[in-house]
Design a protein around this motif. Structure first.
Motif, PDB file in Angstrom:
ATOM      1  N   MET A 125       0.831  -1.212   0.000  1.00  0.00           N
ATOM      2  CA  MET A 125       0.000   0.000   0.000  1.00  0.00           C
ATOM      3  C   MET A 125       0.859   1.252   0.000  1.00  0.00           C
ATOM      4  N   GLU A 126       1.951   1.201   0.780  1.00  0.00           N
ATOM      5  CA  GLU A 126       2.846   2.373   0.833  1.00  0.00           C
ATOM      6  C   GLU A 126       3.584   2.567  -0.493  1.00  0.00           C
ATOM      7  N   LYS A 128       2.302   1.745  -3.433  1.00  0.00           N
ATOM      8  CA  LYS A 128       1.274   2.308  -4.316  1.00  0.00           C
ATOM      9  C   LYS A 128       1.110   3.803  -4.051  1.00  0.00           C
ATOM     10  N   GLU A 129       1.040   4.142  -2.768  1.00  0.00           N
ATOM     11  CA  GLU A 129       0.895   5.546  -2.380  1.00  0.00           C
ATOM     12  C   GLU A 129       2.109   6.352  -2.853  1.00  0.00           C
ATOM     13  N   GLY A 130       3.283   5.742  -2.712  1.00  0.00           N
ATOM     14  CA  GLY A 130       4.528   6.431  -3.062  1.00  0.00           C
ATOM     15  C   GLY A 130       4.649   6.770  -4.534  1.00  0.00           C
ATOM     16  N   ALA A 132       1.826   7.015  -6.517  1.00  0.00           N
ATOM     17  CA  ALA A 132       0.485   7.394  -6.998  1.00  0.00           C
ATOM     18  C   ALA A 132       0.503   8.726  -7.744  1.00  0.00           C
TER      19      ALA A 132
ATOM     20  N   THR B 693      -4.388   5.531 -11.354  1.00  0.00           N
ATOM     21  CA  THR B 693      -3.047   5.614 -10.763  1.00  0.00           C
ATOM     22  C   THR B 693      -2.754   4.262 -10.117  1.00  0.00           C
ATOM     23  N   ARG B 695      -2.850   3.571  -7.182  1.00  0.00           N
ATOM     24  CA  ARG B 695      -3.815   3.319  -6.115  1.00  0.00           C
ATOM     25  C   ARG B 695      -5.084   2.632  -6.624  1.00  0.00           C
ATOM     26  N   ASP B 696      -5.311   2.723  -7.917  1.00  0.00           N
ATOM     27  CA  ASP B 696      -6.577   2.206  -8.472  1.00  0.00           C
ATOM     28  C   ASP B 696      -6.477   0.779  -8.980  1.00  0.00           C
TER      29      ASP B 696
END
Lengths: 152, 760
Positions: A125-126, A128-130, A132, B693, B695-696
């Motif tokens: 998740m981090e 992906k966030e990084g 994004a 992105t 995230r998706d």
């Protein structure tokens, strides 16, 4: 009017003279001829122009040259290789098939580098966030995430 | 023997892309280069009264061009020739080019553009399919129809008589933006011989050449077109570069200097082509057990102001309209209408994502009407070996639909989850914040040009021996990120029996490579790859003759294995030595061959009956979603994809194509809402045109299934476009499973879900 800045560029002390209102992106690509950094939108939306400024990832299209201070640390994609060639992250991108058209890749590598500087063991998740803030239209991101995950 | 095919050989271009060394057009330092720009229409339809060049600006410092500066014909050269390079009397869409400007700096260019004012007499535009049908204003021909087809199989009346139930549905899709990261970019550089090199981000060098020769009114030897590394394309750089290439060529001719023209993101969105919006209607007859007995399909596309690729986009769309299903009685009609919107053109999938969205959403509606689960309905009707498609094409081999369906269904326990979610969600309606759902889509995509297109195109490719045993692949096929310039060398390396590192693709420049047809239509691996295996066979034959002569060995006993020539168990010489000997003693070794279609291909373009494609690739998607019942946000949690593609030349590239294409479908299904209101695109940047992105993304699971195709290289078929076809219906079907809300128009935004929910 032009201003002078003495900065650490990709590990080398470099003096740059440019207009203070020039976009950092244009200084990097034009004056410094470091064309690895790409322009995708010019509005801070796509992240293709990401560079590391003092270990923080920034959109170089949104920063003006005059905002730099003497002694700043600037890293572009050209500064990622080490003496032996591709660094671990870059090699992981090769291995995982994370590169397609390549337009997002310099920015993606910079974002991943910044992430790993601040967080040595990011979760998926981090990661992906990084990344994004970096748009990729080709890969579906999965292979890029895996490439980053594998160097953690 | 060391093989490259079937391995995850690293892309040959990835080192340079990872170090910033790859030079895309904007990265080239072209000496004395000026910057080009376009002044375009700000209205959707009207007459140009006057072009005002504000006298307060120093026009001597720049160069401008209007249609009057065009030495040859003022139109692009495609199937139809209706699109002007520069508007003359009328403008037909917002973003239509009127004046070109070149200036020594970007600042002067920007000033010059803002000092050009166009006076219009605006007319009421035709914007929708309904308005186009009305024919009150004519944009194209006598009926505003850019293309139309009708495919008939069997007898619909008979089919509907056999049916126990008839189910109807209507499905709509919107404009879709390519959103490649590198915007449209081209340059023209005068050559020392007075000719012109036009280069940049383009899929089809020979398309651009064809238009340039006509626009510049010159011989093909006066201009060469070179493809540079491309930052994405997805069809968006198939037809548009013929316009942009003409712009830079005209500016370079007039100024006598190199001119570079790179669109800002906003100009790119306003001016370049989109995916066709569509309305597809289905009326389907089924027996109680789910057997399809009749399919009546009506496809309508909004083509925008000019035809560009519309006739072939519509053709491919309608050929796939009945989906991967067996049915004896089918009638599909299709029309593409002209409107005063930005022209729609090629976009990965080429009309098929629209028609597959419709049939796959409709199949779920049928399943529900019959009380059969969606998997069983598809399994019952899916095309198998020996069946015929709606164009009456006999499926002779390499038909993986059923296997794909079975693989995805088992891979994620589809039936069990589908039943469980349905029960839970019906029970919990409105009480749970997050409702989960699962949805399925089965689909196919024909590889190569339609029918006899590959023969008409006279596709050529070749191989040339270089010193030290390097082999140069001569093909006009371009690398746009899909991996063509890795996959084609892999095929050549294995066919010859030499390592991959000894093979590379020449820069696609019309002066250096033959016309291998455009890099489109999922044709590069299957068609050009196949042709290269033929070239490699001839190439090897020529070397064997030379070795047999030189070393006095029997030619028929010779083999080239691991870069060594062997006869039986005896090693004769290595490839490098043989190559150098050949070049010094015999001279050039260059083989160019022309593609031949499989002999059985029969196609009637008028009726659209026959072998539409040499082969289809097949796939099935299962989407698993979570819907937030408070915000109506949809998250795709997992996407399981099974693809049958004959043979995976490079599995990691295949998976990358499947994931990347499916993510574009996810964006199209959920968030990419290109609003064009009164002819004006509303989302002119990537802040308002939202693409997925990191995230998706869902958790990707891709299964590769191989059913070799006899006329594909090592059995391979195409997969470039396939992944865009199935994602959207799988997601929409999953949303229905989660919420009971059947949305028939994508993108499924939270607003649409809320409105649908309010109706219940």
């Amino acid at each position: 009017m032009k201003v002078k800045r003495k900065i650490d560029l990709n590990g080398k002390v470099t003096t740059i003279t440019a207009s203070p209102v020039a976009r950092l992106l244009d200084v990097v690509r034009g004056d410094l001829k470091l064309t690895g950094t790409k322009e995708g939108c010019g509005e801070g939306e796509c992240g293709a122009c990401s560079v590391l400024l003092n270990n923080e990832v920034i959109d170089s299209c949104l920063v003006l040259f005059g905002q730099l201070r003497d002694g700043d640390l600037l890293v572009t994609v050209e500064g990622l290789e080490n003496k032996r060639g591709l660094n671990r992250l870059q090699r992981s991108f090769v291995k995982n098939g994370a590169v397609h058209c390549g337009a997002c890749i310099p920015g993606m590598l910079i974002a991943a580098t910044a992430l790993l500087k601040h967080n040595k063991t990011p979760s998926i998740m981090e990661i992906k966030e990084g990344i994004a803030g970096n748009l990729c239209r080709c890969t579906g991101y999965g292979r890029i995430i895996k490439a980053i995950e594998e160097v953690v | 023997m060391v093989q490259s095919v079937g391995t995850n050989a690293p892309r040959l271009d990835c080192h340079d892309k990872l170090t910033g060394r790859t030079k895309y057009l904007d990265d080239l330092d072209i000496p004395h280069c000026w910057f080009g720009g376009v002044v375009y229409s700000s209205i959707p339809y009207g007459r140009i009264i006057k072009i005002n060049f504000d006298p307060s600006f120093d026009w001597g410092s720049v160069v401008t061009c209007t249609f009057k500066d065009i030495p040859g014909k003022n139109n692009t050269v495609f199937l139809t020739q209706d699109q002007p390079i520069l508007a003359e009397e009328y403008v037909k869409h917002v973003g239509e080019a009127i004046v070109l400007v070149a200036a020594p700096t970007k600042e002067i260019l920007s000033q010059a553009r803002s000092h050009i004012h166009i006076e219009y007499a605006a007319s009421v535009p035709v914007l929708t399919i309904e308005q186009a049908k009305d024919k009150a204003t004519l944009i194209s021909g006598k009926d505003n129809i850019l293309a139309q087809y009708c495919i008939n199989k069997g007898d619909l009346d008979v089919g509907f008589k056999e049916a126990a139930v008839v189910i109807e549905g209507e499905y709509q899709t919107g404009f879709h933006e390519h959103a490649y990261i590198e915007t449209q970019a081209m340059a023209a550089v005068p050559r020392t011989d007075g000719g012109l090199t036009v280069m940049g981000s383009l899929q089809c060098p020979y398309y651009v050449l064809k238009t340039l020769v006509s626009v510049l009114n010159c011989g093909a030897d006066r201009v060469n077109v070179r493809q540079l590394p491309m930052g994405g394309s997805f069809g968006g750089k198939e037809d548009y570069p013929s316009l942009l290439g003409s712009y830079v060529a005209l500016l370079a001719k007039k100024s006598g200097r190199p001119v570079k023209l790179i669109y800002s993101r906003e100009d790119d969105i306003i001016m370049s082509t989109k995916r066709h919006p569509s309305i597809v209607k289905h009326k389907t007859g089924v027996k109680k057990d789910g057997t399809l007995t009749a399919m009546e399909i009506n496809v309508e596309f909004n083509g925008g102001a000019y035809a560009t690729m519309s006739p072939v986009v519509l053709s491919r769309g309608v050929i796939h309209a009945a989906g991967p299903y067996r049915c004896d009685h089918v009638r599909s009609t299709a029309v593409c209408y002209a409107t005063h919107n930005v022209p729609c053109g090629a976009f990965r999938g080429f009309g098929v994502p629209q028609t597959i969205f419709a049939i796959e959403a409709h199949m779920d509606k049928i399943a529900e009407a019959l009380g059969i689960n969606p998997l069983k309905l598809r399994a019952k009707n899916c095309l198998k070996l020996g069946d015929t498609t709606q164009t009456k094409q006999l499926l002779r081999e390499s038909v993986g639909a059923a296997q794909c369906l079975d693989t995805v269904a088992k891979g994620c326990s589809f039936e069990k989850k589908w039943q469980a979610y349905r029960r839970q969600n019906q029970a919990a309606r409105g009480k749970k914040n997050i409702q989960k759902g699962i949805g399925l889509a089965l689909y196919m995509h024909g590889g190569a040009f339609t029918g006899s297109g590959e023969s008409v195109m006279k596709t050529e490719a070749g191989l040339m021996l270089q010193k030290d045993g390097v082999v140069r692949v001569l093909t006009g096929c371009t690398e746009m990120g899909q991996g063509a310039h890795t996959v084609l060398p892999q095929i050549v390396a294995d066919t010859l029996g030499i390592p991959l590192k000894c093979v590379y693709c020449e820069v696609p420049d019309t002066d250096l490579v033959p016309d291998s047809g455009p890099t489109v239509a999922s044709r590069t691996t299957m068609i050009v790859g196949w042709l290269l295996t033929q070239c490699a066979a001839s190439f090897k034959e020529r070397l064997f003759e030379f070795i047999a002569r030189t070393y006095r060995v029997e030619k028929t006993a010779l083999k080239l294995v691991r870069a060594s020539f062997v006869s039986g168990s005896k090693r004769i010489t290595d490839f490098k030595t043989a190559a150098n000997d050949y070049l010094s003693k015999v001279g050039e070794l260059k083989v160019i061959e022309r593609y031949k279609l499989p002999p059985y291909i029969q196609w009637d373009p008028a009726t659209h009956i026959g072998d539409a494609y040499p082969a289809y690739s097949w796939a099935a998607d299962v989407a698993e979603v979570s819907v937030d019942m408070d915000t109506f946000e949809v998250t795709v949690d997992k996407m399981t994809i099974a693809v049958e593609l004959g043979r995976a030349i490079n599995p990691v590239l295949v998976k990358g194509q499947m994931e990347g294409g499916t993510l574009q479908a996810l964006g199209w299904a959920l968030m990419e809402d290109m609003q064009i209101i009164n002819g004006h695109p509303q989302n002119k940047n990537l802040q308002t045109y939202i693409i997925p992105t990191a995230r998706d993304i869902p958790d990707w699971r891709v299964h590769i299934i191989e059913e070799p195709f006899s006329y594909g290289p090592m059995g391979a078929k195409g997969i470039g476009e396939l992944p865009l076809d199935g994602g959207a219906p799988a997601i929409v079907n999953a949303i229905y499973n989660a919420t009971g809300l059947r949305i028939t128009e994508i993108p499924v935004t939270p607003e649409k879900l809320l409105r649908q929910c309010a109706k219940l």
